[in-house]
Design a protein around this motif. Sequence first.
Motif, PDB file in Angstrom:
ATOM      1  N   VAL A 269      -3.913  12.252 -10.742  1.00  0.00           N
ATOM      2  CA  VAL A 269      -2.989  12.727  -9.258  1.00  0.00           C
ATOM      3  C   VAL A 269      -2.613  11.565  -9.088  1.00  0.00           C
ATOM      4  O   VAL A 269      -3.419  10.596  -8.334  1.00  0.00           O
ATOM      5  N   GLU A 270      -1.248  10.934  -9.022  1.00  0.00           N
ATOM      6  CA  GLU A 270      -1.638   9.820  -8.539  1.00  0.00           C
ATOM      7  C   GLU A 270       0.770  10.262  -8.032  1.00  0.00           C
ATOM      8  O   GLU A 270       0.722  10.410  -8.659  1.00  0.00           O
ATOM      9  N   ASP A 271       1.285   9.209  -7.217  1.00  0.00           N
ATOM     10  CA  ASP A 271       2.467   9.274  -6.348  1.00  0.00           C
ATOM     11  C   ASP A 271       3.548   8.165  -7.504  1.00  0.00           C
ATOM     12  O   ASP A 271       4.252   9.014  -6.991  1.00  0.00           O
ATOM     13  N   ASP A 272       2.751   7.911  -8.222  1.00  0.00           N
ATOM     14  CA  ASP A 272       3.569   6.488  -8.416  1.00  0.00           C
ATOM     15  C   ASP A 272       4.141   6.857 -10.301  1.00  0.00           C
ATOM     16  O   ASP A 272       4.137   7.548 -10.607  1.00  0.00           O
TER      17      ASP A 272
ATOM     18  N   LEU B  95      -7.363   9.258 -10.805  1.00  0.00           N
ATOM     19  CA  LEU B  95      -6.917   9.743  -9.294  1.00  0.00           C
ATOM     20  C   LEU B  95      -7.097   8.950  -8.437  1.00  0.00           C
ATOM     21  O   LEU B  95      -7.502   7.531  -8.586  1.00  0.00           O
ATOM     22  N   ASP B  96      -5.715   8.518  -7.748  1.00  0.00           N
ATOM     23  CA  ASP B  96      -4.959   7.244  -7.313  1.00  0.00           C
ATOM     24  C   ASP B  96      -5.450   7.690  -6.275  1.00  0.00           C
ATOM     25  O   ASP B  96      -5.438   8.507  -5.300  1.00  0.00           O
ATOM     26  N   ILE B  97      -5.649   6.167  -5.247  1.00  0.00           N
ATOM     27  CA  ILE B  97      -6.201   6.706  -4.041  1.00  0.00           C
ATOM     28  C   ILE B  97      -4.952   6.888  -2.936  1.00  0.00           C
ATOM     29  O   ILE B  97      -5.454   7.596  -1.776  1.00  0.00           O
ATOM     30  N   GLY B  98      -4.327   6.006  -2.945  1.00  0.00           N
ATOM     31  CA  GLY B  98      -3.418   6.329  -1.959  1.00  0.00           C
ATOM     32  C   GLY B  98      -1.673   6.921  -2.134  1.00  0.00           C
ATOM     33  O   GLY B  98      -1.406   7.296  -3.125  1.00  0.00           O
ATOM     34  N   LEU B  99      -2.272   8.031  -1.569  1.00  0.00           N
ATOM     35  CA  LEU B  99      -1.521   9.595  -2.406  1.00  0.00           C
ATOM     36  C   LEU B  99      -0.552  10.541  -0.854  1.00  0.00           C
ATOM     37  O   LEU B  99      -0.856  10.024   0.542  1.00  0.00           O
TER      38      LEU B  99
ATOM     39  N   VAL C  17      -8.340  -1.659 -10.772  1.00  0.00           N
ATOM     40  CA  VAL C  17      -8.143  -1.489  -9.920  1.00  0.00           C
ATOM     41  C   VAL C  17      -6.459  -2.241 -10.748  1.00  0.00           C
ATOM     42  O   VAL C  17      -6.074  -2.564 -11.818  1.00  0.00           O
ATOM     43  N   LYS C  18      -5.747  -1.634 -10.064  1.00  0.00           N
ATOM     44  CA  LYS C  18      -4.146  -1.773 -10.287  1.00  0.00           C
ATOM     45  C   LYS C  18      -3.462  -3.253  -9.445  1.00  0.00           C
ATOM     46  O   LYS C  18      -3.561  -3.738  -9.212  1.00  0.00           O
ATOM     47  N   PRO C  19      -2.521  -3.654 -10.446  1.00  0.00           N
ATOM     48  CA  PRO C  19      -2.005  -3.034 -12.394  1.00  0.00           C
ATOM     49  C   PRO C  19      -3.284  -3.588 -13.398  1.00  0.00           C
ATOM     50  O   PRO C  19      -3.625  -4.160 -12.938  1.00  0.00           O
TER      51      PRO C  19
HETATM   52 CA    CA Z   1       0.040   5.731  -4.353  1.00  0.00          CA
END
Ligand code: CA
Length: 227
Positions: free
Chosen positions: A6-9, A50-54, A100-102
């Motif tokens: 689940v990732e919006d990028d 899971l991406d946190i910022g969605l 942590v990204k990246p």
């Molecule tokens: Ca995001």
Amino acid sequence: MRILLVEDDAMLADGLREAFARLGYGVDHLARAEPALTAVALHDFDLLLLDIGLPDMDGLELLRRLRAAGHRLPVLMLTARDALQDRVAGLNLGADDYLVKPFAMPELIARVQALVRRSQSNAQSVMTLGELVMDIAAHQATLGGQALRLTKREWTLLERLLLAAPRVLSKQKLADSLSQWDKEITANAVEIYVSRLRAKLEHGTVLIRTVHGIGYRLEDARDAPAG
Ligand code: CA
């Protein structure tokens, strides 16, 4: 192995999908949180990335709802560099790990594999059954010391059977492991992959036993009960 991402990028999602595909893992990708609740209820995933910022819902809120609904699948959070509070909150909400990204792809892959092994109560990277040795991290399998050349689907199938052994795995569960939404594998197709895998295991003592009406079990013929 089947992963829900689940990732919006979109670019990151494509990269992850390709990297895991090379290992034979199926990645189903969603760009929003809401449909993930349904997906987890309907399909049998080994792990949630899971991406946190969605865009539609905070990943933390999705995590809270999944755990509240009783879903126990391993969750690895992808968080921003400065989001210490998110990481703490996520771990408290039942996430199993974070990156942590990246991040570097080999680290992500190693963490994913470690979480899945842990959730299958098997902390070893190298699994054995009789003459069969599977090194999950190195992605190498041998039978009686001879390298086994497996397609991605055969590898996934054998990995699942070995992780589950001596338990029986249902055809549907195996189909789920081999599937992605764009390429749904039927229970009938699982039979085809099982027969190809059997052919490759022919010269050893490890066999895939059919448990009629249920599924398959990986056994070492030298210590398996008859029937
Ligand atoms: Ca995001």
